[in-house]
Design an enzyme around this catalytic site. Structure first.
Site, mmCIF file in Angstrom:
data_model
loop_
_atom_site.group_PDB
_atom_site.id
_atom_site.type_symbol
_atom_site.label_atom_id
_atom_site.label_comp_id
_atom_site.label_asym_id
_atom_site.label_seq_id
_atom_site.Cartn_x
_atom_site.Cartn_y
_atom_site.Cartn_z
ATOM 1 N N LYS A 80 0.949 -1.208 -0.123
ATOM 2 C CA LYS A 80 0.096 0.085 0.258
ATOM 3 C C LYS A 80 0.973 1.048 0.023
ATOM 4 O O LYS A 80 2.104 1.044 0.579
ATOM 5 C CB LYS A 80 -0.968 -0.170 1.177
ATOM 6 C CG LYS A 80 -1.983 0.851 1.185
ATOM 7 C CD LYS A 80 -2.747 0.967 2.520
ATOM 8 C CE LYS A 80 -3.833 2.161 2.742
ATOM 9 N NZ LYS A 80 -4.617 1.762 3.927
ATOM 10 N N SER A 150 -9.582 1.740 2.868
ATOM 11 C CA SER A 150 -8.888 2.446 2.028
ATOM 12 C C SER A 150 -7.563 1.785 1.151
ATOM 13 O O SER A 150 -6.860 2.184 0.427
ATOM 14 C CB SER A 150 -8.149 3.497 2.944
ATOM 15 O OG SER A 150 -7.342 3.110 3.828
ATOM 16 N N SER A 174 -9.863 -0.933 6.925
ATOM 17 C CA SER A 174 -9.209 -0.705 5.782
ATOM 18 C C SER A 174 -8.610 -1.633 5.090
ATOM 19 O O SER A 174 -8.169 -1.828 3.975
ATOM 20 C CB SER A 174 -8.336 0.447 6.006
ATOM 21 O OG SER A 174 -9.316 1.636 5.859
#
Lengths: 464, 65
Positions: A80, A150, A174
């Site tokens: 990420k 996210s 997330s």
């Protein structure tokens, strides 16, 4: 092994890589080719590493020379974009040009490289982790729908076969929300289990780092590498890390399963409810006893997580706010960061008091049962741009609904994993959430693995 | 009238930013939904509950900034 190795698990790949039957270079080349072919539609990747092929060649040479470092050696993994990396830029989803992040390896990146993994790319995320939709990334199961967020880019990339696993971060869900919406396994370990050193903070006491994978066994393999005390993270816990992989195949017969009927089963889509009920039945068939339990006070959690998350984010971005850099943030993120300054001191402290109440409530339940199961999200992937959705009997904001069942485990810090438990009538994945006592990830993953291997959900692939 | 405080001024003071009135009004309106959730939390009597955040001088000093 049949088909692309990029849809295989670590347990399937590692023996072939170790024996020289599968080349890490060819694996990485195939991953890069898939990104080139499909990410135009998926928009899950923000940066591809220039050094990934060199790392794969090095891995291949080392393995050929007898220096096999374990199941991650030669395996392409995507991070990420809020994990700092020495060889790739980090943006944490922001386009604010005045903000710069150092070229350094985060604690997780260090551990993955030491284990021989090939860090292939950085995955798209919502700006600074705010929101649960990750625009403009799309869901590989339906390109008109969101992968969640996210860590949406991370989940979309794994589901599309761009890599074997990815990392995410989880402040209110997330990791687990995108894993649920994309038909994957997403593990939020116990707070403190995995280092957040070198990850861009969102809310210090709620942020967790963890893996998104294709199987519970792969999540265990990654956790075995990542679960190391790191003094560089003030939240890192100095507790022994069990061998999660070794514990996976122990029987679950006799374990006690708790089903929290209040809150977690209220206002959920019927297909989600039916799939989770069936999964509970499957776990009972595996020999687990099922107890219905109630956790009071959950209805107060939204105010608590808002107070902590908003105030923490406003504090982290304080210099950006006062120096005007938030003007470059996305309008919704800028607003959230600025209104964080409206959270009062007593409200923040009260939220921290409430966390202790909730932790005690869950501790009491977890004396009666060994693990808790819930749906991960009350709904399946919603259409991109859809603001309001039908969940249960009433319309609700998609964003509010999506994290309703995950954030209690950020407030409590308990380990929680999401794994596929079926598909809705549109063919979209449904997630089952399993949570347990602090630092009992091995038990949580063992139950997940037992359920997963009793069903064939993992065999289905997203059409991208 | 110049110098007269408006109902938004206390929010401007709290936020500490010299935002134009329409922007400030927008933020206050957006905060209303969040405040409704926080108001629910305020209903709880947690007088006897210690916050989850615990100050530990030795540990905090060792960790540094």
């Amino acid at each position: 092994m049949s088909g692309s190795p990029l849809y295989c698990t670590l347990a399937e790949l590692a023996p072939d890589i170790r024996a020289g039957r599968l080349s890490p270079v060819r694996l990485v080349e195939e991953a890069l080719e898939r990104i080139r072919l499909h990410d135009g539609a998926l928009k899950s990747i923000v940066h591809v590493s220039d050094s990934a092929l060199a790392a794969a060649r090095q891995a291949e040479e080392d393995i050929a020379a007898g220096d096999w470092r374990g199941p991650l050696h030669g395996i392409p993994i995507i991070l990420k974009d809020n994990y700092l990396t020495a060889d790739m830029p980090t943006r944490a989803g922001t386009e604010a040009q005045e903000l710069e992040f150092p070229y350094l390896d985060s604690g997780v990146a260090v551990r993955l490289r030491e284990a021989g993994a090939v860090l292939l790319a950085k995955a798209r995320m919502h700006e600074f982790g705010w929101g649960t939709a990750t625009p403009p990334a799309r869901n590989p199961w339906d390109l008109d729908r969101t992968p969640g967020g996210s860590s949406g880019g991370s989940a979309a990339a794994v589901a599309a076969g761009f890599c074997i696993a990815a990392t995410g971060t989880d402040t209110g869900g997330s990791i687990r929300i995108p894993a649920s919406l994309c038909g994957l396994v997403g593990l939020k370990p116990t707070f403190g289990r995995v280092s957040r050193a070198g990850t861009v903070p969102h809310s210090w006491s709620l942020d967790h780092a963890g893996p998104i994978t294709r199987s519970a066994a792969d999540a265990a393999a990654l956790l075995d590498v990542l679960a190391v005390h790191d003094p560089a993270d003030p939240g890192s816990a100095d507790v022994p890390a069990p061998d999660c992989s070794a514990a996976l195949d122990r029987p679950v017969r006799g374990l006690r399963l708790g089903v929290i009927r209040n809150y977690f089963f209220e206002e959920i889509q019927p297909d989600v409810g039916a799939a989770v009920e069936e999964a509970i039945g499957d776990l009972a068939c595996l020999g687990m006893s099922v107890t219905e339990v109630e956790v009071p006070n959950l209805g107060y959690g939204l105010g608590a997580i808002f107070a902590i998350e908003l105030a923490s984010s406003a504090a982290y971005h304080d210099r950006s706010i006062t120096e005007g850099r938030t003007r470059e943030f996305q309008p919704d993120v800028r607003a959230l960061v600025e209104i964080g300054r409206m959270v009062t001191g007593p409200d923040y402290i009260k939220a921290e008091q409430f966390r202790r109440v909730l932790m005690r409530d869950f501790a009491r339940i977890l004396e009666e049962v060994d693990v808790i199961v819930t749906p991960t999200t009350p709904l399946t992937a919603w259409r991109v741009g859809e603001i309001m959705v039908e969940v249960g009997s009433r319309p609700e904001s998609a964003l509010a609904a999506s994290w309703r069942l995950t954030y209690p485990f950020n407030l409590t810090g308990l380990p929680a994993v999401s794994l596929p438990c079926g598909f809705d009538r549109l063919g979209l994945p449904i997630g089952l959430q399993i949570a347990g006592r602090p630092f009992e990830e091995a038990l949580v993953l063992r139950v997940a693995h037992a359920y997963e291997t009793s069903r064939d959900w993992r065999e289905r692939r997203a059409p991208v | 009238m110049s110098g007269e405080r408006t109902k938004l001024d206390p929010f401007r003071d709290i936020i500490g930013l010299d935002l134009p009135p329409d922007r400030l009004e927008e933020l206050v309106a957006q905060y209303a939904d969040i405040l409704a959730a926080i108001a629910r939390l305020r209903e709880l009597d947690l007088t006897e509950v210690h916050p989850a955040v615990v100050f530990r001088p030795l540990q905090n000093a060792e960790e540094g900034a």
